[in-house]
Write an enzyme that holds these catalytic residues in place. Structure first.
Site, PDB file in Angstrom:
ATOM      1  N   GLN A   1       6.090  -0.735   3.090  1.00 28.89           N
ATOM      2  CA  GLN A   1       6.388  -2.165   3.053  1.00 28.89           C
ATOM      3  C   GLN A   1       5.932  -2.777   1.733  1.00 28.89           C
ATOM      4  O   GLN A   1       5.186  -2.160   0.964  1.00 28.89           O
ATOM      5  CB  GLN A   1       5.728  -2.875   4.238  1.00 28.89           C
ATOM      6  CG  GLN A   1       6.240  -2.346   5.580  1.00 28.89           C
ATOM      7  CD  GLN A   1       5.832  -3.196   6.765  1.00 28.89           C
ATOM      8  OE1 GLN A   1       5.708  -4.406   6.675  1.00 28.89           O
ATOM      9  NE2 GLN A   1       5.634  -2.547   7.915  1.00 28.89           N
TER      10      GLN A   1
ATOM     11  N   GLU B   1       3.539  -5.294   8.655  1.00 33.00           N
ATOM     12  CA  GLU B   1       2.156  -5.385   8.196  1.00 33.00           C
ATOM     13  C   GLU B   1       1.809  -6.865   8.058  1.00 33.00           C
ATOM     14  O   GLU B   1       2.605  -7.650   7.535  1.00 33.00           O
ATOM     15  CB  GLU B   1       1.980  -4.662   6.857  1.00 33.00           C
ATOM     16  CG  GLU B   1       2.097  -3.158   6.979  1.00 33.00           C
ATOM     17  CD  GLU B   1       1.659  -2.440   5.716  1.00 33.00           C
ATOM     18  OE1 GLU B   1       1.449  -3.104   4.691  1.00 33.00           O
ATOM     19  OE2 GLU B   1       1.543  -1.202   5.762  1.00 33.00           O
TER      20      GLU B   1
ATOM     21  N   ALA C   1      -6.869  -7.723  -1.574  1.00 30.48           N
ATOM     22  CA  ALA C   1      -7.952  -6.760  -1.401  1.00 30.48           C
ATOM     23  C   ALA C   1      -8.317  -6.180  -2.753  1.00 30.48           C
ATOM     24  O   ALA C   1      -7.436  -5.762  -3.513  1.00 30.48           O
ATOM     25  CB  ALA C   1      -7.517  -5.640  -0.459  1.00 30.48           C
TER      26      ALA C   1
ATOM     27  N   MET D   1      -9.130  -3.736  -5.561  1.00 29.40           N
ATOM     28  CA  MET D   1      -8.718  -2.349  -5.744  1.00 29.40           C
ATOM     29  C   MET D   1      -9.943  -1.452  -5.881  1.00 29.40           C
ATOM     30  O   MET D   1     -10.947  -1.830  -6.489  1.00 29.40           O
ATOM     31  CB  MET D   1      -7.843  -2.213  -6.989  1.00 29.40           C
ATOM     32  CG  MET D   1      -6.546  -3.000  -6.934  1.00 29.40           C
ATOM     33  SD  MET D   1      -5.297  -2.260  -5.886  1.00 29.40           S
ATOM     34  CE  MET D   1      -4.591  -1.066  -7.004  1.00 29.40           C
ATOM     35  N   LEU D   2      -9.849  -0.252  -5.344  1.00 36.03           N
ATOM     36  CA  LEU D   2     -10.893   0.749  -5.520  1.00 36.03           C
ATOM     37  C   LEU D   2     -10.834   1.306  -6.944  1.00 36.03           C
ATOM     38  O   LEU D   2      -9.831   1.113  -7.643  1.00 36.03           O
ATOM     39  CB  LEU D   2     -10.711   1.873  -4.506  1.00 36.03           C
ATOM     40  CG  LEU D   2     -10.975   1.495  -3.048  1.00 36.03           C
ATOM     41  CD1 LEU D   2     -10.576   2.638  -2.116  1.00 36.03           C
ATOM     42  CD2 LEU D   2     -12.438   1.124  -2.833  1.00 36.03           C
TER      43      LEU D   2
ATOM     44  N   ASP E   1      -1.809   2.909  13.900  1.00 36.48           N
ATOM     45  CA  ASP E   1      -1.147   3.494  12.723  1.00 36.48           C
ATOM     46  C   ASP E   1      -2.120   4.256  11.818  1.00 36.48           C
ATOM     47  O   ASP E   1      -1.962   4.265  10.605  1.00 36.48           O
ATOM     48  CB  ASP E   1      -0.454   2.371  11.934  1.00 36.48           C
ATOM     49  CG  ASP E   1       0.481   2.899  10.860  1.00 36.48           C
ATOM     50  OD1 ASP E   1       1.144   3.910  11.102  1.00 36.48           O
ATOM     51  OD2 ASP E   1       0.542   2.296   9.772  1.00 36.48           O
TER      52      ASP E   1
ATOM     53  N   GLU F   1      -9.140   8.595   4.064  1.00 31.74           N
ATOM     54  CA  GLU F   1      -9.554   9.112   2.760  1.00 31.74           C
ATOM     55  C   GLU F   1     -11.071   9.112   2.623  1.00 31.74           C
ATOM     56  O   GLU F   1     -11.771   8.334   3.280  1.00 31.74           O
ATOM     57  CB  GLU F   1      -8.945   8.270   1.630  1.00 31.74           C
ATOM     58  CG  GLU F   1      -7.434   8.331   1.553  1.00 31.74           C
ATOM     59  CD  GLU F   1      -6.868   7.519   0.392  1.00 31.74           C
ATOM     60  OE1 GLU F   1      -7.563   7.387  -0.642  1.00 31.74           O
ATOM     61  OE2 GLU F   1      -5.734   7.014   0.519  1.00 31.74           O
TER      62      GLU F   1
END
Length: 372
Positions: free
Chosen positions: A91, A128, A211, A213-214, A280, A285
């Protein structure tokens, strides 16, 4: 110092970093970005960099982290200088960049807060939801996990903060004005990226979750694990765990679930998903640097909080089949069942701090009541 290095996600050579930033500014003519001179002193770091440097073997951020307020404030208010569509995924989602080189993942509002998921939809066809990403961050923190990257809600100007600044030509071609004058776009993705499922401002302001970002994968690589209790993602077939009551015995003999804390870490994620109604969770990770002795990242929670009128007991199948739970999680759940600490009340108070709460409560009262 060696102990610190082993348990932190990465360390940075700031001379090399500052030099690299200067070169990129020259080559890309990035006038929108700030001139920066970061040092080993954390006071010189923007909130997103402090967040990255403090990721440890055990959690993404500290309990009562003093960096959390400036970080979420940046997500909600900092000027956006770039917006491009994130490749992959089913999405629409965008990567937003800030003048201090921070980045965030944007998921747009797709449906109203009080709408429930259509009972005729399979879990893999659900929308989502932006408010689900925000609520998941708050719930994860309340449960004491600290494994969801920080998220904040934001009202985004579709024209000024996306359309006018995007360099993504494929995204730019999908903008249009609706018959009632709202600015809309739909991008390119596997599901719901069409004029029939366009994302629209009102008339140009759009609710979204952002959010943080890592760290880039080149700095902190991650390993993707297939969930042992993954659903079949089929309209007719059942997964092995749905037909074998003793399925957990096999899992407990299989690495990495046969030693360490991996199995109870997984149960923590199961409890989070059950409370959110998230069906879902097909993969998860971990950071590769820490091997198997580390926490699981609780990413991609957009399909949570879709239905409040019915629990989904099958999400708890791992807990039921293995009968394992971390003691600290059990004690936290008992605490949150007490009248003075009811989970719905704690969530309501926590979500009140998000900027989008001023527009409307992020979870409807039926959703909050369903948490108890």
């Amino acid at each position: 110092d060696g102990e610190f290095r082993r348990h932190r996600i990465f360390l940075i050579n700031f001379d090399e970093l500052n030099s690299g930033i200067k070169k990129s500014k020259v080559s890309a003519s990035q006038e929108a970005y700030e001139d920066v001179q970061w040092t080993s002193d954390s006071n010189s770091h923007p909130p997103w960099l402090r967040f990255h440097l403090n990721i440890s073997r055990w959690q993404l951020y500290l309990h009562r982290d003093p960096n959390m307020e400036p970080l979420t404030q940046q997500l909600a208010t900092h000027r956006i200088v770039s917006a491009v569509q994130k490749s992959g995924g089913t999405q629409l989602k965008l990567v937003m960049s800030f003048p201090n080189y921070g980045q965030a993942m944007l998921k747009p509002m797709k449906q109203e807060r009080d709408e429930e998921t259509n009972y005729n939809l399979y879990y893999f066809s659900d929308f989502e939801r932006h408010n689900a990403e925000i609520a998941a961050f708050h719930l994860d923190r309340i449960l004491g996990y600290r494994r969801v990257p920080p998220v904040a809600g934001r009202l985004v100007d579709v024209v000024k903060e996306i359309k006018d600044i995007t360099t993504d030509r494929k995204l730019a071609r999908t903008f249009f004005t609706s018959p009632v004058g709202n600015v809309c776009f739909y991008g390119q993705c596997s599901y719901y990226c069409s004029t029939e499922h366009a994302v629209c401002g009102r008339p140009r302001h759009l609710e979204a979750s952002l959010a943080v970002m890592l760290p880039d994968l080149s700095l902190a690589s991650r390993r993707t694990w297939r969930s042992p209790w993954r659903r079949s993602y089929s309209r007719s077939k059942l997964a092995k765990w749905e037909t074998e009551p003793d399925y957990c015995s096999t899992v407990k003999k299989t690495p990495p679930y046969d030693k360490g804390t991996r199995l109870v870490d997984f149960m923590d994620m199961v409890i989070l998903d059950f409370l959110m109604g998230n069906m879902d969770r097909h993969h998860y990770e971990t950071f590769e640097k820490f091997g198997n002795n580390t926490f699981l990242l609780h990413l991609d929670n957009g399909r949570a909080f879709g239905r409040h009128s019915k629990d989904e007991p099958s999400i708890l199948a791992p807990l039921e089949q293995c009968c394992r739970i971390r003691r600290s999680t059990w004690l936290r759940l008992r605490l949150l069942s007490l009248p003075q600490y009811r989970l719905s009340d704690v969530m309501r108070a926590s979500l009140f701090s998000d900027p989008l709460h001023r527009v409307a409560p992020l979870l409807s009262e039926p959703h909050l009541a369903a948490l108890n």
